[in-house]
Design an enzyme around this catalytic site. Structure first.
Site, PDB file in Angstrom:
ATOM      1  N   GLU A   1      11.111 -27.163  -9.548  1.00 41.94           N
ATOM      2  CA  GLU A   1      10.126 -26.705 -10.540  1.00 41.94           C
ATOM      3  C   GLU A   1       9.685 -27.847 -11.453  1.00 41.94           C
ATOM      4  OE1 GLU A   1      11.520 -23.188 -12.521  1.00 41.94           O
ATOM      5  OE2 GLU A   1      11.641 -22.020 -10.670  1.00 41.94           O
TER       6      GLU A   1
ATOM      7  N   GLU B   1      14.428 -19.816  -4.031  1.00 39.44           N
ATOM      8  CA  GLU B   1      15.131 -19.006  -5.032  1.00 39.44           C
ATOM      9  C   GLU B   1      14.399 -17.689  -5.199  1.00 39.44           C
ATOM     10  OE1 GLU B   1      15.575 -20.661  -8.929  1.00 39.44           O
ATOM     11  OE2 GLU B   1      16.327 -22.589  -8.212  1.00 39.44           O
TER      12      GLU B   1
END
EC number: 3.2.1.39
Length: 255
Positions: A48, A183
């Site tokens: 991220e 995820e």
């Protein structure tokens, strides 16, 4: 099934890995000694990382160096990076998804790297965050319990979020790039809609859906390779999520 793992490269390490010798040392320290006993499926170089942050400039070089070190040892581990949904805009309807103006120049060279190495793009897909930020979204739609499709043909929020990333890839000419969901999870406490019951429902339905072979409207008839996030989503709550999710590990749910 043997447990397969995604190994994250620590954010503070990324700059040093732009040096090829440091990348070789990293692989020798963290991968090679464990390669006989641990099935590393992917190495995520950055998790991220947003395009306007200082470390973004190091990602592609670090990926390249790690890949070279991996390849020289004849490992079959794929090197990628994990993005999140904040890099996508116009995500509804999903077919309109595009990378943000900041994200596109950052992600395009990374996409080229992934395509040339036969690696997937890793994406963290959290319907919980979308629901928590906009509670006009029906909870059932986020938990895979909605009956029937909505007005754009989607039965659950997970598929809609995933397909908006596929649409963004198509928009930059990467329609053949696979996405692996690196995820996904639902918290058992600490926010709107966060409960043990909802978390249990989400995980059970996600596992069923991802392994069903139904795929998404944009990628029908395919299993969705998905890894469960093994900690509570709130950073200040470190309790283990329900189900037998190992603390701090991502567990694969597709074969």
């Amino acid at each position: 099934h043997e447990i397969e793992l995604i190994m994250d490269v620590a954010k503070e390490t990324l700059q040093s890995l732009t040096d090829s010798n440091a990348a070789t040392d990293w692989v020798n320290k963290y991968v090679t000694p464990y390669s006989q006993d641990v099935n590393f499926k992917y190495i995520a170089v950055g998790n991220e990382i947003h395009p306007n942050t200082n470390v973004a400039q190091y990602i592609l070089s670090a990926m390249t160096n790690i890949q070279n070190a991996i390849s020289s040892r004849k490992f079959t581990i794929k090197v990628s990076t994990a993005i999140d949904s904040t890099l996508i805009t116009n995500s509804y309807p999903p077919n309109d998804g595009v990378f943000t103006s900041d994200a596109e120049p950052y992600i395009k060279p990374i996409i080229n790297f992934l395509v040339s190495n036969g690696a997937p793009l890793l994406a963290n897909v959290y319907p919980y965050f979308a629901y928590a930020n906009d509670q006009s979204i029906p909870l059932a739609y986020a938990l895979f319990t909605q009956q029937g499709n909505n007005d754009v043909g989607y039965q659950n929020l997970f598929d809609a979020m995933l397909d908006s990333i596929y649409a963004a890839l198509e928009n930059v000419g990467a329609s053949n790039l696979q996405i692996v969901v690196s995820e996904s999870g639902w918290p058992s406490e600490g926010g709107a809609g966060a409960s043990i019951d909802n978390a249990g429902t989400y995980y059970a339905n996600l596992i069923r859906h991802a392994s069903s072979g139904d795929g998404t409207p944009k990628r029908p008839g395919e299993s969705i390779e998905t890894y469960l996030f093994g900690r509570c989503l709130s950073e200040n709550q470190k309790q283990v999520l329900i189900l037998s999710v190992i603390f701090g590990l991502s567990l694969p749910i597709s074969s």
